[in-house]
Scaffold this active site. Structure first.
Site, short mmCIF file in Angstrom:
data_model
loop_
_atom_site.label_atom_id
_atom_site.label_comp_id
_atom_site.label_asym_id
_atom_site.label_seq_id
_atom_site.Cartn_x
_atom_site.Cartn_y
_atom_site.Cartn_z
N GLY A 121 -2.12 -1.87 -3.50
CA GLY A 121 -2.47 -3.40 -3.17
C GLY A 121 -1.31 -3.99 -2.84
N SER A 122 -1.19 -5.62 -3.02
CA SER A 122 -0.19 -6.13 -2.79
C SER A 122 1.04 -5.95 -3.88
CB SER A 122 -0.59 -7.68 -2.59
OG SER A 122 -1.06 -8.11 -3.62
N GLY A 169 0.59 -6.11 -7.89
CA GLY A 169 1.59 -5.04 -8.67
C GLY A 169 2.32 -5.57 -9.63
N GLU A 177 1.39 1.69 -5.73
CA GLU A 177 1.52 1.78 -4.22
C GLU A 177 1.50 0.39 -3.53
OE1 GLU A 177 2.66 4.47 -2.84
OE2 GLU A 177 2.39 6.15 -4.38
N GLU A 230 5.21 -8.69 4.75
CA GLU A 230 3.95 -7.84 5.18
C GLU A 230 3.12 -8.70 5.77
OE1 GLU A 230 1.46 -5.56 2.26
OE2 GLU A 230 2.11 -3.74 3.33
P1 NAI Z 1 -4.53 -7.73 -3.44
O1 NAI Z 1 -3.40 -7.00 -3.63
O2 NAI Z 1 -4.70 -9.02 -4.07
O3 NAI Z 1 -5.81 -7.02 -3.93
C1 NAI Z 1 -5.87 -5.22 -4.26
C2 NAI Z 1 -6.67 -5.09 -5.52
O4 NAI Z 1 -6.11 -5.76 -6.62
C3 NAI Z 1 -8.13 -5.67 -5.33
O5 NAI Z 1 -8.95 -4.68 -5.90
C4 NAI Z 1 -8.12 -6.59 -5.99
O6 NAI Z 1 -9.36 -7.32 -6.67
C5 NAI Z 1 -7.22 -6.76 -7.07
N1 NAI Z 1 -6.49 -7.48 -7.97
C6 NAI Z 1 -6.15 -8.83 -7.34
N2 NAI Z 1 -5.40 -9.69 -8.25
C7 NAI Z 1 -5.55 -8.89 -9.56
C8 NAI Z 1 -4.87 -9.11 -10.82
N3 NAI Z 1 -4.55 -10.38 -11.25
N4 NAI Z 1 -5.24 -7.97 -11.69
C9 NAI Z 1 -5.85 -6.98 -11.38
N5 NAI Z 1 -6.33 -6.81 -10.10
C10 NAI Z 1 -6.19 -7.50 -9.25
O7 NAI Z 1 -4.59 -7.65 -2.10
P2 NAI Z 1 -5.31 -8.78 -0.91
O8 NAI Z 1 -5.50 -10.02 -1.48
O9 NAI Z 1 -6.74 -7.88 -0.66
O10 NAI Z 1 -4.54 -8.65 0.27
C11 NAI Z 1 -3.46 -9.60 0.56
C12 NAI Z 1 -2.33 -8.71 1.10
O11 NAI Z 1 -1.82 -7.68 0.17
C13 NAI Z 1 -2.52 -8.34 2.47
O12 NAI Z 1 -2.35 -9.17 3.35
C14 NAI Z 1 -1.28 -7.17 2.51
O13 NAI Z 1 -0.15 -7.55 2.77
C15 NAI Z 1 -1.32 -6.43 1.09
N6 NAI Z 1 -2.06 -5.21 0.79
C16 NAI Z 1 -1.50 -4.24 0.64
C17 NAI Z 1 -2.07 -3.07 0.40
C18 NAI Z 1 -1.57 -1.65 0.60
O14 NAI Z 1 -2.03 -0.72 0.85
N7 NAI Z 1 -0.26 -1.65 0.23
C19 NAI Z 1 -3.66 -3.08 0.48
C20 NAI Z 1 -4.39 -4.37 0.26
C21 NAI Z 1 -3.44 -5.59 0.30
#
Ligand code: NAI
Ligand code: MG
Length: 509
Positions: A248-249, A253, A270, A407
């Protein structure tokens, strides 16, 4: 053998079938071998981002559902860990075959909830998912220790021991592939798993977990859904969770590493990327043009951590290459993700679209910057109901701008001319991220120089491919910690080493 399912070619028919599946799976979790209602009665809607239609809902799990799933995974752990590797392997091969038989319907459901096109993304992703399970099934006996030669009548060896319950958290951009990347190595080495899906795309993964139960003992693979703070955080903080694997982000992370730090638990992460794609003047330009388009991951609307979002083209070929990329963009067919003719689907959500629009507006307001192509939503009334955005190239943005540094995670790349190799390497490395990097050239010495100097975990020359089973993948700097998809990373990240010394100088032994 079952009869092969009739080939459903009609997008409307695909959507109907996927919606039936979505409705059946709605509001469930998969715990202790069964698709069951969540303890939490709260739920959130799941949207078809290509149309704005609500296609189902998923439980908004909290600490209670986390505890339920972790308890199931904890009680399944001892016998799964004790099972001979060959038996785990057989079960994971069965998983792969069962998923393969359902790959098309999983892909359709994923297209319905992610907006990713079936023809160019989810069908291939489902194949990759199967391949990753099959690959790690074959690795179930590979968690080997080592022996250390001692000459004083002591025998020293190490064993690799499964960690216990693994907490996995995935995003929405490639959920089929990400599920397999988390589960394959964790399960092959004898761990049990609780996975939390992303709130934007919970349903296809739920179908995957439902199928897993046909081959795995109950409690080995459990699934919850919900939001980050409410479900993801208690999962990572749960005392019985002995490892967290996250995609994720970078911001989340980092948070997850903080949660895990309190209980001294390892994290694989990742995270994001802002990856340079550098074109040398001596490159095969046709290949480079195709590589720019493929590198931008336009068939996933740029929503990829590996996307080549910073394009650096040598001045000698700058206009020529840019012109060809622009004409390639014109050929991309955007439309209903379930239509076989569609190549480019919709972004995942209104939030993600707003994020893309915010960065493009920022570029527009930057003196000297120019939108080369795109920079807006398509004009079509049907597409306007979804979160579609045209592939976009922006030139003239200073390297210090957030447009070049953050990003964006959409179909947007910056293009920059360069003349000096040292300077372009320096600019490529001037990033908080370090995931992927690509160079196009026929000059082997330059390529080796690039390989030596570039700060990225996944480096390619003359190709811009995606990760696959067996090819180690991961980043440095804000792009993450740890590696995925290789046998070595499986052993390193999903087992712990136990050092054993047998002293056979003992009298009477
Ligand atoms: P995010 O990183 O917030 O979400 C990814 C996962 O983490 C989801 O399952 C979410 O519910 C979980 N999550 C969120 N906050 C958490 C916490 N405090 N504790 C545990 N789990 C948590 O990503 P989001 O908000 O969907 O997208 C935002 C930006 O993140 C995107 O615009 C992109 O730049 C980046 N991103 C990068 C990814 C990659 O493959 N490297 C994938 C998704 C997002
Ligand atoms: Mg978030």
């Amino acid at each position: 053998m079952m009869d092969a399912p009739a080939c459903v070619t009609d997008a409307a028919e695909r959507a109907r079938n996927a919606k039936v599946l979505a409705e059946r799976l709605s509001d469930h979790v998969v715990v202790a071998g069964k698709l069951v209602r969540a303890i939490s009665r709260a739920s959130f809607p799941v949207e078809n981002p290509a149309s704005g239609e609500i296609i189902g809902s998923a439980p908004r799990c909290g600490a209670e559902d986390v505890a339920h799933a972790v308890a199931a995974a904890s009680s399944a752990f001892p016998s799964w860990a004790a099972m001979p590797g060959r038996q785990r392997s057989a079960k994971l091969l069965e998983v792969a075959s069962r998923l393969e038989a359902e790959a098309e319907s999983i892909a359709c459901l994923s297209s319905l909830e992610t907006g990713n096109a079936i023809a160019t993304q989810t069908r291939g992703e489902a194949r990759t998912m199967v391949d990753i399970f099959r690959f790690f099934a074959g690795m179930a006996n590979e968690a080997k220790g080592k022996t250390v030669p001692l000459t004083d009548r002591r025998f020293l060896f190490t064993k690799r021991v499964p960690l216990g319950v693994v907490g996995a958290i995935i995003p929405w951009n490639a959920p089929l592939m990400q599920t397999a990347s988390k589960l394959g190595p964790a399960l092959a080495t004898g761990n049990t798993v609780v996975l939390k899906t992303a709130e934007q795309a919970p349903l296809a993964v739920m179908r995957i977990f439902e199928i897993l139960q046909e081959a795995l003992p109950p409690g080995v693979a459990n699934l919850i859904s919900g939001f980050g703070e409410e479900a993801g955080r208690p999962l990572t903080e749960h005392p019985a969770v002995r490892k967290v694997t996250f995609t994720g982000s970078s911001a989340v992370g980092a948070q997850i590493m903080h949660y895990a730090a309190d209980k001294i638990v390892p994290v694989t992460a990742e995270l994001g990327g802002k990856n340079p794609n550098i074109i040398m003047p001596d490159a095969d330009l046709d290949l480079a043009v195709a590589g720019i388009v493929q590198g931008m991951r336009l068939f996933r609307q740029g929503q990829s951590c590996t996307a080549g979002a910073r394009i650096f083209i040598h001045t000698a070929v700058y206009r020529e290459v840019l012109g060809q990329v622009v004409s390639e963009f014109g050929k991309g067919r955007m439309g209903n993700p379930l239509d076989e003719a569609t190549q480019i689907g919709s972004l995942i959500s209104a939030e993600q679209l707003a994020r893309v629009e915010r960065y493009v507006a920022m570029a527009r307001g930057t003196p000297g910057a120019r939108i080369v192509i795109g920079g807006e939503r398509p004009n079509d009334a049907v597409l306007r109901q979804g979160h579609f955005y045209l592939p976009t190239l922006i030139e003239g943005v200073p390297a210090s701008s957030p447009v070049c540094r953050d990003e964006i995670f959409g179909p947007v790349a910056t293009v920059t001319p360069w003349a000096d190799f040292d300077s372009v390497i320096k600019e490529a490395n001037d990033s908080r991220y370090g995931l992927a990097a690509v160079l196009w050239t026929r000059d082997l010495a330059r390529a080796m120089d690039f390989i030596d100097r570039i700060e990225a975990g996944f480096v390619q020359v003359n190709q811009f491919s995606v990760a696959e089973a067996g090819i180690e993948y991961g980043g440095v700097k804000l792009s993450g910690i740890g590696r995925e998809l290789s046998p070595e990373s499986m052993v390193e990240h999903f087992t712990w080493p136990k050092t054993v010394i047998i002293n056979y100088a003992t009298p009477g032994l």
